[in-house]
Design an enzyme around this catalytic site. Sequence first.
Site, PDB file in Angstrom:
ATOM      1  N   LYS A 167     -16.939  52.623   7.520  1.00 60.72           N
ATOM      2  CA  LYS A 167     -17.797  53.605   8.201  1.00 60.72           C
ATOM      3  C   LYS A 167     -17.034  54.842   8.668  1.00 60.72           C
ATOM      4  O   LYS A 167     -17.607  55.904   8.818  1.00 60.72           O
ATOM      5  CB  LYS A 167     -18.541  52.949   9.356  1.00 60.72           C
ATOM      6  CG  LYS A 167     -17.701  52.529  10.515  1.00 60.72           C
ATOM      7  CD  LYS A 167     -18.594  52.017  11.643  1.00 60.72           C
ATOM      8  CE  LYS A 167     -17.724  51.593  12.805  1.00 60.72           C
ATOM      9  NZ  LYS A 167     -18.425  51.442  14.043  1.00 60.72           N
ATOM     10  N   HIS A 227      27.449  36.537  11.987  1.00 60.68           N
ATOM     11  CA  HIS A 227      27.971  36.892  13.302  1.00 60.68           C
ATOM     12  C   HIS A 227      28.439  38.341  13.280  1.00 60.68           C
ATOM     13  O   HIS A 227      29.106  38.733  12.325  1.00 60.68           O
ATOM     14  CB  HIS A 227      29.146  35.979  13.672  1.00 60.68           C
ATOM     15  CG  HIS A 227      29.813  36.388  14.934  1.00 60.68           C
ATOM     16  ND1 HIS A 227      29.251  36.141  16.179  1.00 60.68           N
ATOM     17  CD2 HIS A 227      30.976  37.060  15.172  1.00 60.68           C
ATOM     18  CE1 HIS A 227      30.053  36.614  17.123  1.00 60.68           C
ATOM     19  NE2 HIS A 227      31.112  37.189  16.533  1.00 60.68           N
TER      20      HIS A 227
END
Length: 466
Positions: free
Chosen positions: A34, A444
């Site tokens: 719409k 890491h």
Amino acid sequence: MSKYDVAVIGSGPGGYVAAIRCAQLGMKTAIIEKYNTLGGTCLNVGCIPSKALLDSSHHYEDAIKHFEEHGIEIPGEIKINFKKMIARKASVVEQTTKGIEFLMNKNKIDVFTGMGSFKDATHIEITGDKTKTIEAENIIIATGSKPSTLPFITLDKERVITSTEALKLTEIPKHMVVIGGGVIGLELGQVYRRLGAEVSVVEYMDRIIPTMDSAQSKELMKAMKKQGVKFFLSHRVSAVSRKGDEVMVTATDKKDKEIIFTGDYCLVSVGRKAYTDGLGADKAGVKITERGQVEVNDHLQTNISNIYAIGDVIKGPMLAHKASEEGTLVAEILAGQKPHINYNLIPGVVYTWPEVASVGKTEEQLKEANVEYKSGQFPMRALGRSRASGDTDGFVKILSDKKTDEVLGVHMVGARVADLIAEAVTAMEFRASAEDIARMSHAHPTYAEAVKEAALAATDDRALHI
Ligand code: FAD
Ligand code: NAD
């Protein structure tokens, strides 16, 4: 009259994904929207614009509060150009919605702009510039949701507003009173707090984000309090009024003491409701539940066999990725496949900083279901990566079955956990145990190491770095 294999009503993340998947599977597909732009709530007035403002306001907060500690000095005053911030957000939205137009074109999906309304179970009337009717063998309702309010509130959309208006204000509020400490209230409350507004969150329940694990509620509230957001829990709002530029929100606490919050804006964020206005569901005979949702079975099929419904307009969490999964599922069912959605593994994320992310069962849910579980938790502050970036709030908590060690729920608060939760979803989809995660190598230094450490803690209480 144009005839289609499938017509989709609504172009949000449910509808447009359904349309693309239908087209990929060889169906002649139409989509009806719409509004003039595609993408629905999520792209236009939801996920994307809210994240654009969260990012912009985060940069500002870093510049005024954290640059200095990193040894970055900016001579002169750091100012906000709010108009530009809002314009940038609009441009992000435009690029994203244009992207959907491109995808519709690429997949040869016919786009109709206008309100779609059932004439009967196979015909949809589209009221736009011109009125047209199309015929479709199958129809997918993906009409989404709209903000809810409380019966005594008049949303004037200027001062008493919903998220839609909060995303396009023309000034920074002085004091924003937020009704509802859920996802919208906290994300948009944080945006305006960072930009300098006083923000008061008035929440009916005894904790914020009440559907998530209570440890997350506590941790996020602690972090947001440090940022200056004020919280009023267990407060029932009973009236909202406006006088000129002032709004007054009346609430009562647990002891029935009345408190009046006076601000210049009131954001009403008490949930959203399914949207079926103007759809003409009755003309097709489609059943709507008492809560206003389209009723569907496990295959997302309505009581009318060729009509399906997906996303916010049906039951379940109102999340873009849930809507998209459902769009894919219906398309594949229509193509004769046997797809499946594991609703237990739809992650939920709050994009505040620290971020909050969850998948699976919360501790409260496991207790309620009398499931015996183990819990392993690891604080972000113990990670080298968090100390390097200065994002030390939060934790990762892994809940696993006491006997089998299968992961049942993962709950996180911290930097980038919106992205980290994908590891938990993957692990749970493959029915990993906590030990499986604990034995996987995590790079890491990363925030993801907190997931490994929490898994180690859940496995045998053997986290390494705490
Ligand atoms: P919608 O996106 O609501 O789309 C429905 C579309 O249908 C709309 O474009 C509407 O105009 C159209 N329509 C309705 N009726 C008709 C009709 N009769 N004819 C034609 N068209 C019609 N979710 C997340 O997962 N992550 C987030 O970060 C997130 N942030 C959000 C932030 C805000 C401020 C808000 C409000 C929501 C947020 N959400 C988020 C929720 C998310 O936007 C919704 O879950 C999602 O958009 C639902 O998708 P949908 O396709 O079901 O419906
Ligand atoms: P919500 O359901 O997340 O939160 C509403 C809050 O309002 C709850 O905490 C509730 O207890 C409280 N509340 C209800 N009635 C109240 C009252 N009378 N007084 C005070 N508090 C009251 O709803 P929302 O924040 O409006 O968001 C709507 C939907 O949009 C959500 O379902 C969410 O899934 C979706 N959304 C998702 C995201 C995301 O995924 N990051 C972001 C924004 C919105």
